[in-house]
Design a protein around this motif. Structure first.
Motif, PDB file in Angstrom:
ATOM      1  N   PRO A 326       0.808  -1.227   0.000  1.00  0.00           N
ATOM      2  CA  PRO A 326       0.000   0.000   0.000  1.00  0.00           C
ATOM      3  C   PRO A 326       0.839   1.274   0.000  1.00  0.00           C
ATOM      4  CG  PRO A 326      -0.079  -1.083   2.154  1.00  0.00           C
ATOM      5  CD  PRO A 326       0.582  -2.030   1.217  1.00  0.00           C
ATOM      6  N   ILE A 327       2.035   1.216   0.593  1.00  0.00           N
ATOM      7  CA  ILE A 327       2.901   2.401   0.604  1.00  0.00           C
ATOM      8  C   ILE A 327       3.348   2.743  -0.811  1.00  0.00           C
ATOM      9  CG2 ILE A 327       5.106   3.347   1.409  1.00  0.00           C
ATOM     10  CD1 ILE A 327       4.831   1.613   3.901  1.00  0.00           C
ATOM     11  N   ILE A 328       3.805   1.724  -1.543  1.00  0.00           N
ATOM     12  CA  ILE A 328       4.271   1.948  -2.918  1.00  0.00           C
ATOM     13  C   ILE A 328       3.121   2.436  -3.797  1.00  0.00           C
ATOM     14  CG2 ILE A 328       5.128   0.765  -4.982  1.00  0.00           C
ATOM     15  CD1 ILE A 328       6.812  -0.974  -3.076  1.00  0.00           C
ATOM     16  N   SER A 329       1.953   1.828  -3.630  1.00  0.00           N
ATOM     17  CA  SER A 329       0.779   2.238  -4.416  1.00  0.00           C
ATOM     18  C   SER A 329       0.395   3.679  -4.116  1.00  0.00           C
ATOM     19  CB  SER A 329      -0.383   1.302  -4.110  1.00  0.00           C
ATOM     20  OG  SER A 329      -1.553   1.746  -4.742  1.00  0.00           O
ATOM     21  N   ASP A 330       0.350   4.014  -2.835  1.00  0.00           N
ATOM     22  CA  ASP A 330      -0.079   5.358  -2.440  1.00  0.00           C
ATOM     23  C   ASP A 330       0.941   6.420  -2.835  1.00  0.00           C
ATOM     24  OD1 ASP A 330      -1.964   7.100  -0.861  1.00  0.00           O
ATOM     25  OD2 ASP A 330      -0.123   7.451   0.272  1.00  0.00           O
ATOM     26  N   LEU A 370      14.070  11.686 -11.043  1.00  0.00           N
ATOM     27  CA  LEU A 370      14.669  12.348  -9.883  1.00  0.00           C
ATOM     28  C   LEU A 370      13.903  12.035  -8.595  1.00  0.00           C
ATOM     29  CD1 LEU A 370      16.805  14.311  -8.816  1.00  0.00           C
ATOM     30  CD2 LEU A 370      15.248  16.193  -9.354  1.00  0.00           C
ATOM     31  N   ASN A 371      12.590  12.284  -8.600  1.00  0.00           N
ATOM     32  CA  ASN A 371      11.794  12.047  -7.396  1.00  0.00           C
ATOM     33  C   ASN A 371      11.662  10.559  -7.073  1.00  0.00           C
ATOM     34  OD1 ASN A 371      11.459  14.752  -7.150  1.00  0.00           O
ATOM     35  ND2 ASN A 371       9.286  14.817  -7.622  1.00  0.00           N
ATOM     36  N   GLY A 372      11.540   9.736  -8.106  1.00  0.00           N
ATOM     37  CA  GLY A 372      11.435   8.303  -7.883  1.00  0.00           C
ATOM     38  C   GLY A 372      12.684   7.739  -7.227  1.00  0.00           C
ATOM     39  N   SER A 373      13.838   8.203  -7.685  1.00  0.00           N
ATOM     40  CA  SER A 373      15.089   7.740  -7.082  1.00  0.00           C
ATOM     41  C   SER A 373      15.187   8.168  -5.626  1.00  0.00           C
ATOM     42  CB  SER A 373      16.285   8.301  -7.864  1.00  0.00           C
ATOM     43  OG  SER A 373      16.255   7.851  -9.203  1.00  0.00           O
ATOM     44  N   ALA A 374      14.742   9.390  -5.347  1.00  0.00           N
ATOM     45  CA  ALA A 374      14.826   9.904  -3.977  1.00  0.00           C
ATOM     46  C   ALA A 374      13.921   9.127  -3.024  1.00  0.00           C
ATOM     47  CB  ALA A 374      14.469  11.388  -3.962  1.00  0.00           C
ATOM     48  N   LEU A 402      10.636   2.772  -9.943  1.00  0.00           N
ATOM     49  CA  LEU A 402      10.058   2.497 -11.263  1.00  0.00           C
ATOM     50  C   LEU A 402       8.580   2.884 -11.329  1.00  0.00           C
ATOM     51  CD1 LEU A 402      11.724  -0.972 -11.947  1.00  0.00           C
ATOM     52  CD2 LEU A 402      12.295   1.210 -13.034  1.00  0.00           C
ATOM     53  N   ASN A 403       7.840   2.588 -10.268  1.00  0.00           N
ATOM     54  CA  ASN A 403       6.407   2.899 -10.283  1.00  0.00           C
ATOM     55  C   ASN A 403       6.161   4.405 -10.260  1.00  0.00           C
ATOM     56  OD1 ASN A 403       3.842   1.706 -10.501  1.00  0.00           O
ATOM     57  ND2 ASN A 403       3.393   2.136  -8.354  1.00  0.00           N
ATOM     58  N   THR A 404       7.031   5.143  -9.594  1.00  0.00           N
ATOM     59  CA  THR A 404       6.907   6.612  -9.597  1.00  0.00           C
ATOM     60  C   THR A 404       7.125   7.161 -10.999  1.00  0.00           C
ATOM     61  OG1 THR A 404       7.637   6.768  -7.292  1.00  0.00           O
ATOM     62  CG2 THR A 404       7.821   8.765  -8.638  1.00  0.00           C
ATOM     63  N   ILE A 405       8.125   6.605 -11.693  1.00  0.00           N
ATOM     64  CA  ILE A 405       8.393   7.043 -13.075  1.00  0.00           C
ATOM     65  C   ILE A 405       7.179   6.764 -13.962  1.00  0.00           C
ATOM     66  CG2 ILE A 405       9.814   6.620 -15.114  1.00  0.00           C
ATOM     67  CD1 ILE A 405      12.155   6.027 -13.189  1.00  0.00           C
ATOM     68  N   CYS A 440       0.569  -1.701 -11.602  1.00  0.00           N
ATOM     69  CA  CYS A 440       1.993  -1.672 -11.912  1.00  0.00           C
ATOM     70  C   CYS A 440       2.828  -1.806 -10.634  1.00  0.00           C
ATOM     71  CB  CYS A 440       2.331  -0.360 -12.625  1.00  0.00           C
ATOM     72  SG  CYS A 440       4.014  -0.288 -13.266  1.00  0.00           S
ATOM     73  N   GLY A 441       2.408  -1.117  -9.567  1.00  0.00           N
ATOM     74  CA  GLY A 441       3.138  -1.199  -8.303  1.00  0.00           C
ATOM     75  C   GLY A 441       3.138  -2.601  -7.728  1.00  0.00           C
TER      76      GLY A 441
END
Length: 457
Positions: A326-330, A370-374, A402-405, A440-441
Motif C-alpha cells: 500500500p505504501i508503494i501504491s499510495d 529524480l523524485n522516484g530515485s529519492a 520504477l512505479n513513480t516514473i 503496476c506497483g
C-alpha cells in the motif's frame, strides 16, 4: 403584519415556510431582500417541493428572477422545473441574457422549449442564439444587453436615446458605449463621460477610440481568465468571425464561471460525476450519479486484485511485502496526481494541447526519475533498517522508483489524451491513474520479489 414579527422564529427556513403557508407575498419579498444569497439558498433547499412551488407562485416575476440570480445553478434550475411554464417564462424574461441561456441549457429540452415559446419574442430569440454557444466560451458567457450606435450618429442623438430608453437601459451593466458600422462591425468605443460632457454636435466616428480591444466569441474560459489577469478591464466586447459585435463579457462573470468550473472539477474528482449535486435533489438522482462512479471503481480494484492473486506464493513466503504494497501504491499515486493536476491546469490555461503529449512526457519523465530515485532510496533504507535484509531493500526501493516514473509519465499524458478524444480529464484521469499505479506497483514488487525469493526468505 411586519416582517420584524418573524425575527424570533427558529430559523430563516422556518420564517420562509411560515410565510409561504400564510400566503404572505409582500412579507416574503421583504424577507428575500434582507438576506444573503447563501442564507436563501440553504433556506430554500430545506423547503419541500410543494412549498417551493408555492413560493414562486406568490412572489412577482421580478423578485423571483432576483432570487434565481442569487441561487446556485442546480437550485435555480430546480425552481424553474417546478414552476408552471408560464411562470418560468416570466421569470426567465427578467434575467440577464447569459443566465437565460445557461439555465435553459441545463433544463430538460422539452421544458426549455415550453418556456421559450412563452417568453417575449426578442428575449427568446436572444436566448436561442446564446444557447448555440458552449457555456465555457466567450459567446456562452457574454451578455447581449449593451449600448451600440451607428458611427454616423451625433452625440446629441445618443444622449436623446439614452434618455428615452432609460427604463430599458437601467438594468444594463454599462461601462462603455460601442460604435458600429453598417454591418454592425465593431469600429470603436466611447466612454460615457465623453458623451455627456462632449460637444453634442460631434459625430461618433470623430470622438470614438478606434480599434478597441475585443475577444472572439469562441475564446475559451481559460483564455478569458488569462486575458482578465493581464488586463484591468471590467468588461470586453465580443465579436464573431466577421467582426460583428455580438455581446460583452464581464470580468465578474468570467471570475464566477472560473470558480464554478474549479468546483465542478473537484466534485468530479471525488466521484460526483455530474459535477453538481445538492441534497435537495431527488434520492434517485443523487444515488445513481454516485453509484456509476462506485461501480467503476469496483471493476478497477478487481483488476488490481488479480495481480496479487497471481503471486500468492511469494506473499506467503515474504509476509513483509504486504506492509510495503500500500505504501508503494499510495506514494506513486500521489506523484501521478501531481502530474495530472499540472496537466489539467495547463490545458485550462491553454499552455499545452493534446498534440504536446511527447513534450509533456519528456518533462514528466525527468521529474519522475529524480523524485522516484529519492523516495525509492528513502523507502529502501527504511526497509533495510526494519528487516535488515538488503535484498528486500533493493526490491522495495526499485519498485517504488520504477512505479513513480510510470505514475508521473501516465499522470502527465492521460489528461491530454482524454482531451484529444473529447473526454473530461477531471473525471477519468483519477480512476485510470489509480488503476495503473496499483497494478503496476503490485506487479513490480511481487515480480521482483519472485526473482529474488531465495534472498528474501
Amino acid at each position: 403584519m411586519a416582517i420584524e414579527e418573524f425575527q424570533f422564529t427558529e430559523s430563516l427556513e422556518k420564517q420562509l415556510s411560515d410565510l409561504v403557508q400564510s400566503d404572505s407575498a409582500e412579507l416574503i419579498e421583504e424577507l428575500l431582500e434582507n438576506h444573503s444569497s447563501g442564507e436563501l439558498a440553504r433556506a430554500i433547499s430545506l423547503l419541500d417541493e410543494e412549498e417551493r412551488i408555492k413560493l414562486i407562485q406568490l412572489i412577482n416575476s421580478e423578485s423571483a428572477a432576483e432570487l434565481v440570480e442569487q441561487l446556485p445553478t442546480v437550485q435555480a434550475v430546480q425552481l424553474l422545473e417546478e414552476a408552471e411554464p408560464g411562470q418560468a417564462a416570466a421569470i426567465v424574461d427578467e434575467l440577464p441574457s447569459d443566465l437565460q441561456a445557461d439555465l435553459l441549457s441545463d433544463l430538460d429540452s422539452n421544458d426549455a422549449e415550453a418556456i421559450l415559446r412563452l417568453m417575449l419574442p426578442n428575449e427568446a430569440e436572444s436566448a436561442r442564439q446564446l444557447q448555440q454557444y458552449d457555456e465555457s466560451v466567450a459567446g456562452g458567457l457574454m451578455v447581449t444587453e449593451l449600448l451600440r450606435y451607428p458611427d454616423h450618429w451625433t452625440v446629441a442623438e445618443v444622449v436623446h436615446d439614452l434618455q428615452t430608453g432609460s427604463d430599458e437601459y437601467r438594468d444594463y451593466q454599462i461601462q462603455y458605449t460601442y460604435v458600429c458600422g453598417q454591418e454592425e462591425q465593431l469600429l470603436g468605443v466611447l466612454r460615457l463621460r465623453d458623451l455627456l460632457l462632449g460637444d453634442r454636435s460631434r459625430v461618433l466616428r470623430d470622438i470614438m477610440i478606434p480599434n478597441p480591444v475585443s475577444v472572439s466569441d469562441t475564446l475559451s474560459l481559460a483564455e478569458l481568465h488569462g486575458f482578465f489577469q493581464q488586463h484591468h478591464y471590467l468588461g470586453v466586447p465580443v465579436t464573431n468571425e466577421v467582426g460583428k459585435l455580438v455581446g460583452v463579457v464581464q470580468r465578474s462573470d468570467v471570475d464566477q464561471a472560473w470558480i464554478e468550473q474549479q468546483d465542478r472539477s473537484f466534485l468530479k474528482r471525488q466521484g460526483i460525476v455530474s459535477g453538481e449535486e445538492i441534497r435537495a435533489m431527488s434520492l434517485w438522482q443523487r444515488a445513481s450519479g454516485r453509484l456509476s462512479w462506485l461501480s467503476l471503481n469496483i471493476v478497477l480494484n478487481l483488476l488490481a486484485a488479480t495481480i496479487i492473486s497471481r503471486f500468492e506464493s511469494t506473499l506467503s513466503a515474504v509476509i513483509a511485502l504486504t506492509a510495503f504494497l500500500p505504501i508503494i501504491s499510495d506514494m506513486s499515486g500521489c506523484s501521478g496526481n501531481q502530474s495530472v493536476a499540472v496537466s489539467i491546469r495547463e490545458l485550462m490555461l491553454g499552455l499545452v494541447r493534446p498534440s504536446d503529449v511527447f513534450r509533456v512526457w519528456m518533462k514528466e519523465l525527468s521529474v519522475g526519475v529524480l523524485n522516484g530515485s529519492a523516495v525509492g532510496l528513502l523507502l529502501g533504507t527504511i526497509a533495510y533498517l526494519w528487516k535488515g535484509n538488503l535484498a528486500l531493500a533493493i526490491v522495495i526501493g526499485s519498485a517504488l522508483t520504477l512505479n513513480t516514473i510510470v505514475a508521473v509519465s501516465i499522470g502527465g499524458i492521460i489528461p491530454l489524451i482524454l482531451r484529444k478524444f473529447g473526454r473530461d480529464p477531471a473525471v477519468a484521469s483519477g480512476p485510470l491513474l489509480t488503476t495503473v499505479t496499483d497494478m503496476c506497483g503490485f506487479f513490480l514488487v511481487l515480480s521482483l520479489a519472485s526473482n529474488f525469493i531465495e534472498y528474501l526468505v
